[in-house]
Motif scaffolding. Sequence first.
Motif, PDB file in Angstrom:
ATOM      1  N   GLN A   1     -37.744  20.464 -18.936  1.00 19.72           N
ATOM      2  CA  GLN A   1     -36.008  20.590 -19.391  1.00 19.72           C
ATOM      3  C   GLN A   1     -35.660  22.145 -19.078  1.00 19.72           C
ATOM      4  N   LEU A   2     -36.908  23.053 -18.763  1.00 17.03           N
ATOM      5  CA  LEU A   2     -37.177  24.389 -18.368  1.00 17.03           C
ATOM      6  C   LEU A   2     -37.402  23.925 -17.273  1.00 17.03           C
TER       7      LEU A   2
ATOM      8  N   SER B   1     -32.555  18.046 -35.209  1.00 22.39           N
ATOM      9  CA  SER B   1     -32.118  16.791 -34.053  1.00 22.39           C
ATOM     10  C   SER B   1     -30.334  16.475 -34.784  1.00 22.39           C
ATOM     11  N   ILE B   2     -30.674  16.635 -36.313  1.00 25.31           N
ATOM     12  CA  ILE B   2     -28.815  16.705 -36.270  1.00 25.31           C
ATOM     13  C   ILE B   2     -27.797  17.421 -36.201  1.00 25.31           C
ATOM     14  N   GLU B   3     -28.716  18.983 -36.789  1.00 26.32           N
ATOM     15  CA  GLU B   3     -27.585  20.036 -36.302  1.00 26.32           C
ATOM     16  C   GLU B   3     -28.450  21.065 -35.749  1.00 26.32           C
ATOM     17  N   PRO B   4     -28.050  20.995 -33.863  1.00 25.88           N
ATOM     18  CA  PRO B   4     -28.215  21.689 -33.072  1.00 25.88           C
ATOM     19  C   PRO B   4     -28.442  23.649 -33.734  1.00 25.88           C
ATOM     20  N   LEU B   5     -27.217  23.672 -34.834  1.00 15.87           N
ATOM     21  CA  LEU B   5     -27.408  25.764 -34.471  1.00 15.87           C
ATOM     22  C   LEU B   5     -28.189  25.471 -36.082  1.00 15.87           C
ATOM     23  N   ALA B   6     -29.148  24.299 -36.453  1.00 15.04           N
ATOM     24  CA  ALA B   6     -30.279  24.664 -37.651  1.00 15.04           C
ATOM     25  C   ALA B   6     -31.402  25.496 -37.479  1.00 15.04           C
ATOM     26  N   LEU B   7     -31.936  25.870 -36.854  1.00 20.56           N
ATOM     27  CA  LEU B   7     -33.200  25.956 -36.463  1.00 20.56           C
ATOM     28  C   LEU B   7     -33.030  27.497 -36.702  1.00 20.56           C
ATOM     29  N   PRO B   8     -32.516  27.861 -35.279  1.00 22.17           N
ATOM     30  CA  PRO B   8     -31.936  29.318 -35.421  1.00 22.17           C
ATOM     31  C   PRO B   8     -31.427  29.667 -37.028  1.00 22.17           C
TER      32      PRO B   8
ATOM     33  N   SER C   1     -31.870  33.397 -27.170  1.00 23.72           N
ATOM     34  CA  SER C   1     -31.705  32.105 -26.271  1.00 23.72           C
ATOM     35  C   SER C   1     -30.119  31.460 -26.720  1.00 23.72           C
ATOM     36  N   VAL C   2     -30.298  32.286 -28.222  1.00 21.69           N
ATOM     37  CA  VAL C   2     -28.805  31.741 -28.648  1.00 21.69           C
ATOM     38  C   VAL C   2     -27.376  32.533 -28.181  1.00 21.69           C
ATOM     39  N   VAL C   3     -28.119  33.931 -27.557  1.00 23.79           N
ATOM     40  CA  VAL C   3     -27.194  34.609 -27.498  1.00 23.79           C
ATOM     41  C   VAL C   3     -26.620  34.286 -25.885  1.00 23.79           C
ATOM     42  N   LEU C   4     -27.777  34.623 -24.974  1.00 18.63           N
ATOM     43  CA  LEU C   4     -27.936  33.392 -23.774  1.00 18.63           C
ATOM     44  C   LEU C   4     -26.797  32.285 -23.671  1.00 18.63           C
ATOM     45  N   ASN C   5     -27.393  31.574 -24.635  1.00 23.32           N
ATOM     46  CA  ASN C   5     -26.308  30.196 -24.626  1.00 23.32           C
ATOM     47  C   ASN C   5     -27.912  29.479 -24.050  1.00 23.32           C
ATOM     48  N   LEU C   6     -29.383  29.556 -24.536  1.00 21.35           N
ATOM     49  CA  LEU C   6     -29.680  28.946 -22.965  1.00 21.35           C
ATOM     50  C   LEU C   6     -30.466  27.015 -23.682  1.00 21.35           C
ATOM     51  N   GLY C   7     -29.448  26.719 -24.989  1.00 22.30           N
ATOM     52  CA  GLY C   7     -29.398  25.943 -25.186  1.00 22.30           C
ATOM     53  C   GLY C   7     -30.684  25.377 -26.531  1.00 22.30           C
ATOM     54  N   ARG C   8     -30.929  24.419 -27.081  1.00 19.87           N
ATOM     55  CA  ARG C   8     -31.485  23.488 -28.080  1.00 19.87           C
ATOM     56  C   ARG C   8     -33.453  23.726 -27.332  1.00 19.87           C
TER      57      ARG C   8
ATOM     58  N   ALA D   1     -34.763  25.866 -25.546  1.00 21.82           N
ATOM     59  CA  ALA D   1     -35.488  27.473 -25.167  1.00 21.82           C
ATOM     60  C   ALA D   1     -34.888  27.392 -26.611  1.00 21.82           C
ATOM     61  N   VAL D   2     -34.444  26.968 -28.066  1.00 22.26           N
ATOM     62  CA  VAL D   2     -34.825  27.513 -29.488  1.00 22.26           C
ATOM     63  C   VAL D   2     -35.878  27.200 -29.526  1.00 22.26           C
ATOM     64  N   LEU D   3     -36.714  26.015 -29.415  1.00 22.96           N
ATOM     65  CA  LEU D   3     -37.220  24.244 -29.922  1.00 22.96           C
ATOM     66  C   LEU D   3     -38.510  25.222 -29.568  1.00 22.96           C
ATOM     67  N   VAL D   4     -38.997  25.258 -28.261  1.00 19.62           N
ATOM     68  CA  VAL D   4     -40.052  25.847 -27.519  1.00 19.62           C
ATOM     69  C   VAL D   4     -40.720  27.323 -28.351  1.00 19.62           C
ATOM     70  N   THR D   5     -39.496  28.379 -28.388  1.00 19.68           N
ATOM     71  CA  THR D   5     -39.830  29.982 -28.803  1.00 19.68           C
ATOM     72  C   THR D   5     -40.130  29.666 -30.421  1.00 19.68           C
ATOM     73  N   ALA D   6     -39.641  28.687 -31.178  1.00 21.99           N
ATOM     74  CA  ALA D   6     -39.922  28.807 -32.564  1.00 21.99           C
ATOM     75  C   ALA D   6     -41.462  27.451 -32.870  1.00 21.99           C
ATOM     76  N   LEU D   7     -41.567  26.367 -31.602  1.00 19.99           N
ATOM     77  CA  LEU D   7     -42.893  26.059 -31.629  1.00 19.99           C
ATOM     78  C   LEU D   7     -43.960  26.941 -31.227  1.00 19.99           C
ATOM     79  N   LEU D   8     -44.158  27.816 -30.393  1.00 20.94           N
ATOM     80  CA  LEU D   8     -44.811  28.862 -30.169  1.00 20.94           C
ATOM     81  C   LEU D   8     -45.161  29.427 -30.909  1.00 20.94           C
ATOM     82  N   VAL D   9     -44.261  30.009 -31.896  1.00 23.69           N
ATOM     83  CA  VAL D   9     -43.967  30.606 -33.038  1.00 23.69           C
ATOM     84  C   VAL D   9     -45.133  30.302 -33.912  1.00 23.69           C
ATOM     85  N   SER D  10     -44.935  28.650 -34.529  1.00 26.83           N
ATOM     86  CA  SER D  10     -45.457  28.361 -35.362  1.00 26.83           C
ATOM     87  C   SER D  10     -46.704  28.008 -35.000  1.00 26.83           C
TER      88      SER D  10
END
Length: 574
Positions: free
Chosen positions: A116-117, A199-206, A51-58, A60-69
Amino acid sequence: MRLVTIVLVATAILFSAVTVTVWRHREAPAATLFAVITAVAGSGVLGVAVSVVLNLGRPAVLVTALLVSLVLPVPWLLFSFRYTGRTELVSFNTAAVVATVPWIGVLATALVFGSQLLPWLALPSRETASGLATLVVALLSLVQWFSLLYAGGLMLIGSGLLLWTFQRYEYLDSTTGMLLGIFGTVPWLSLLFGFQVASIEPLALPRTVAVGFLIGAVSVVSIFSRYHLFRNVPAAGTVGPTTIIEELDDLVILTDEGGTVIEVNETAERNLNASEAEVVGADVSELLDVTLGDQRETRTIEVETGSGRTLLDPSVSELTDQHGRCLGYAIVLRDVTTRTTRQQRLEVLNRVMRHNLSNDLTTIVGQADWLRAKASDPEFVTTAETIVEVADDLAGLSADAAEIAELIDTSKTKTRAVPLGPLVEDVLQTVAGDDPNVACDCEVPSGIEVESSQDLLELALTNLVENAVVHNDTDEPYVAVTARYEPDRPYPLRISVADNGPGIPDMERQVIVRGTESPLHHGTGLGLWAVRWAVTKLGGTIQFDSREPRGTNVSLRFPKTRLSDSGGDGEHDR
């Protein structure tokens, strides 16, 4: 951001390597579940990296992280159950129930981020929703966060169970438990922290995912490279006690503090001819026809079992909590019917044989004496004297057997601190003191005291010294008793009895050391057996060694020994 991507990809590679390694050892307990965990973790990290490399946006990163969690905690909890031996909790039904809430959270996540996706989903995002849609989106978000908290609880339960198990069993490596705890908590907490600051820092989650999952990956790699996760599985400590109780040939009954049966093992069910459901809830006094108090005080009880009346030895142990309060009782009943019957048979036969033997020998000696007095033929006189001599030997053997049996009897042996030096002097004086041809040496350091029965210790030493003197075929018999006190050894005291006699036959040595006789391999008397029995009763050991050029050295070792304050370098010499 490039560094974060590199860390994410490296972490995914580490998890993939661990997954392959674990899968190759999937026959080990819980290995398959652990492979699923590392595969999910690796896939999640890789998804974030893509998601980060392809710049899919926030989103995509949130969905991936939520699914894993949401997905990761379910196999983690099942793994903790299986790994710690709680296999009854690992089933399809358990997995389905545990996974219900996380999968609802997955569905809520798909609906919240769907627009959004995937544009074809009609549900708007939280930012564009209005009216009823706002309420639906808010409700889905609430379900989503509740699912996250539930999933966090599963992770904590699994990690806590593993840490508690590793703390409980000493044979397990605590470092492995700590590393497992890190793997089970740090990555998931990094996800939770990333959600809060995203929500404060978009790159914080990665970034938090990269750090947290890298720590988890390093922990897992450490477990496999140094601590061998599946070598000492704690399931043995959890399942072992239960298995032992179930597999015991003894009847095991657990009761509450009032004596009501709460559990029995299979042996008890089989012998009591009743299922556990029929036995549980019954009063143990009525079940066994013996009160709980009598079971604690009685050595043997008679119980009606499926095979008839059975003799059982009861052992009652009180079960207490950490404050010493009684919670109930564990009753272990051992079938001693065969042993008790054999013991009774031996006691009766021994008494009858000794009584009849004594009476018959008295008659034989009397008749032989009469024959010797009346006979004029020297050959008859010699025969009568031989009869008297053999009869006296048999009578002496019978008396010795009775004395040995009485001394070995547990109820008649009392232990105390026995000074060794004076005892050895008395034994030598009694056995060989009146024979000027016997040379005796005694080297016993002053102050040695043996915690034992003086009668048993004297019995062992007397028989060894008598064996050295009586069976000596030299013109100048020699016997030496020496003692050495070595406090650093498990058996600090060594008493050696050496002689210059013909030696003890190898077969007789083997019989005494082995502790069993047979028609082809047996001893020639009771003396060495008396030594063996006495030494065993006192917790010691016996060893035979040949001396050069001839003779035998018998070494006895005893554990409960001390050097009294009055002891020094002096020795008892003779």
